[in-house]
Structures are given as structure tokens and as C-alpha cells.
Write a protein that holds these residues in place. Sequence first.
Motif, PDB file in Angstrom:
ATOM      1  N   GLY A 148      -4.506  -7.189  10.400  1.00  0.00           N
ATOM      2  CA  GLY A 148      -4.211  -6.723   9.049  1.00  0.00           C
ATOM      3  C   GLY A 148      -5.155  -7.236   7.978  1.00  0.00           C
ATOM      4  N   HIS A 177      -0.455  -3.196  10.489  1.00  0.00           N
ATOM      5  CA  HIS A 177      -1.691  -3.914  10.176  1.00  0.00           C
ATOM      6  C   HIS A 177      -2.797  -2.940   9.753  1.00  0.00           C
ATOM      7  N   TYR A 179      -2.453  -0.043   8.387  1.00  0.00           N
ATOM      8  CA  TYR A 179      -2.094   0.430   7.046  1.00  0.00           C
ATOM      9  C   TYR A 179      -2.541  -0.605   6.001  1.00  0.00           C
ATOM     10  N   ALA A 180      -2.291  -1.895   6.286  1.00  0.00           N
ATOM     11  CA  ALA A 180      -2.649  -2.953   5.332  1.00  0.00           C
ATOM     12  C   ALA A 180      -4.164  -3.165   5.288  1.00  0.00           C
ATOM     13  N   ARG A 183      -5.759  -0.851   3.232  1.00  0.00           N
ATOM     14  CA  ARG A 183      -5.164  -0.964   1.898  1.00  0.00           C
ATOM     15  C   ARG A 183      -4.422   0.318   1.517  1.00  0.00           C
ATOM     16  N   ILE A 218       5.338  -3.919   5.599  1.00  0.00           N
ATOM     17  CA  ILE A 218       4.214  -4.809   5.242  1.00  0.00           C
ATOM     18  C   ILE A 218       3.756  -4.472   3.830  1.00  0.00           C
ATOM     19  N   ASN A 219       3.125  -5.419   3.166  1.00  0.00           N
ATOM     20  CA  ASN A 219       2.404  -5.086   1.943  1.00  0.00           C
ATOM     21  C   ASN A 219       0.999  -5.678   2.040  1.00  0.00           C
ATOM     22  N   TYR A 220       0.163  -5.389   1.039  1.00  0.00           N
ATOM     23  CA  TYR A 220      -1.242  -5.791   1.162  1.00  0.00           C
ATOM     24  C   TYR A 220      -1.820  -6.081  -0.213  1.00  0.00           C
ATOM     25  N   GLU A 225      -3.653  -7.375   4.752  1.00  0.00           N
ATOM     26  CA  GLU A 225      -2.273  -7.827   4.958  1.00  0.00           C
ATOM     27  C   GLU A 225      -1.886  -8.987   4.045  1.00  0.00           C
ATOM     28  N   ARG A 226      -0.707  -8.865   3.431  1.00  0.00           N
ATOM     29  CA  ARG A 226      -0.194  -9.969   2.637  1.00  0.00           C
ATOM     30  C   ARG A 226       1.034 -10.552   3.331  1.00  0.00           C
ATOM     31  N   HIS A 228       4.661  -9.561   5.991  1.00  0.00           N
ATOM     32  CA  HIS A 228       5.521  -8.609   6.686  1.00  0.00           C
ATOM     33  C   HIS A 228       6.822  -8.460   5.901  1.00  0.00           C
ATOM     34  N   SER A 234       9.219  -1.505   2.249  1.00  0.00           N
ATOM     35  CA  SER A 234       7.770  -1.362   2.341  1.00  0.00           C
ATOM     36  C   SER A 234       7.391   0.105   2.207  1.00  0.00           C
TER      37      SER A 234
END
Length: 275
Positions: A148, A177, A179-180, A183, A218-220, A225-226, A228, A234
Motif C-alpha cells: 500500500g 493496498h 487502491y491506496a 491514491r 483503508i484510507n491513504y 496506505e495510511r 486499515h 472506507s
Amino acid sequence: MALLFGTAGVPKSSPSRDTASGIARVHELGLECMEIEFVRGVRMGMAKAREVRGVAESLGIALSVHAPYYINLNSPDREKLNASVQRILDSARIGSACGARDVVFHPGYYMKSSKENAYARVKEQLGQIVKTLEEESIDATLRPETTGKRSQLGSLEEVLRLSSELERVLPCVDFAHLYARTRGGANSYEAFAEMLAEIEATLGKEALRRMHIHASGINYNKGGERAHLVLRESKFNYRAMLRALKDYGVEGMLICESPNLEEDALLLKREYPLV
Ligand SMILES: [Zn+2]
């Protein structure tokens, strides 16, 4: 086979934290697989591993293992590099005694290397690991994971290239991952379908019939990746992922890594026939 759903480690609702209890809880919940998480080190012994195998086989729960987090096959430090290799080997040895074939790991960091040099170093180390496991007659499939963070080696292209250039290596595709890492770029049915088409084109249809998948909310941030998250908190489009998996006839294991583990694993399993 089919697409099996399960948790990354012992479910939260397990009455006890040990692996065998976790497998029993996975079975009770109606899930079908579990990834054993050797997060801080491979601390399970051979006797315990055989016991785990017995429990999993008697309940029909499929297992995989995740090697410890601290692995960097591109470390410039000899000692750290050797320790990373050992962690993957030990995960495969104990995993195999547990009846798990798939060994998931994060390959490493680019550090100051160019992407191409980092790839070459990781590939060389992985090739050695494959050779050692063959010498020990351990039937493991090494699964470098799509990562990620943008500082980590592990784009889909890199993981597919390792899989096509080395024997006994196949991807662990963590869609959250990816996706993150992009971004938020890879978050539609079309994007997920394109990834599956790429896997099929590179590794053949068989690879889609024995996939190892991670998913979670997840976020980023700028670096990828930041954290889960729970799926519903999410923006990761898990329904589109499920639909693409279904349309491509993907089989294997889907391991949920959301913080609420089994709740989201069950959500994914429930939604899958409906998407
Ligand atoms: Zn992982």
C-alpha cells in the motif's frame, strides 16, 4: 475449489488468542479459511504446528501464513537482509507443518535504489529462498504482496513480474493496498477487472483459480496506505472488487484485514453472491 473467505489471524470473538482456537472460531462463524499472522516473528514450534494442522484439517479450514512484517529483501545491510530471508524461510517451514502452502510477505523497500535495481535484488533473494525450500522439499508457494505504501516494492506489475520470472512464486493481491497505492485511482469495477485480466495474461488462467487475496477498508495520503479501516467507513469499493472476482471466476482465498476482522469477512462472504 471456490472462493473461500476468512480472517487475517485469530478472530476478535475467539475466546482464546491461540491459533487452534482461532481456527475453531473461524469454523463456528461459517468462514472457510484463516491466515496465520507471524507479525512479530515466527514463534510457533513444530509440535504446535502439527497440532494446528490437525485442527484445521478436521474442521476443513484452509490456512495460509503471513511472514513477519519486518522484511526487506533490498536492505543494504547484510545482517538485515539475512534476517529477512530467514523470516520467510521460517514462515514457510512452520507454515508447511501447519498444512499451509501460501506464504505471504511484503518484499521490501526501494530505499535509495532505483526501482529496477530494487527489483533485481529482491528477485535474486527470492530465487535463493525458492532454491533452499526445494532442497528441503518444502512445497510452499511464495506470495509477495501488492503493497500500500509507495515507498515499498509491490506494484501489481512488480509482483506479477516476480511471479512470471520465478518458480513457486505467485502474487498475493491486496486490492485495498492497490487502491491506496494509486491514491484512490484503482477503485472501480473496470479497474479491478483490468487487474484480473493482467494477471490472467501474465500468469495464465490457472493463476486465477488459485488466487490469494487480501481486502479491507483503508484510507491513504500522499505516500499511499495510511490505515486499515472497517469496510463501511472506507471509500474502497469492495462491491466492485467482489463483482470483478465473480466475473473472472476467481478461486482461492480472500483474507479480510479490516480491524473488525470477522465482521467484514462475513460481510464480504454475504455480499459476494449478491453483487
Ligand atoms: Zn500483508
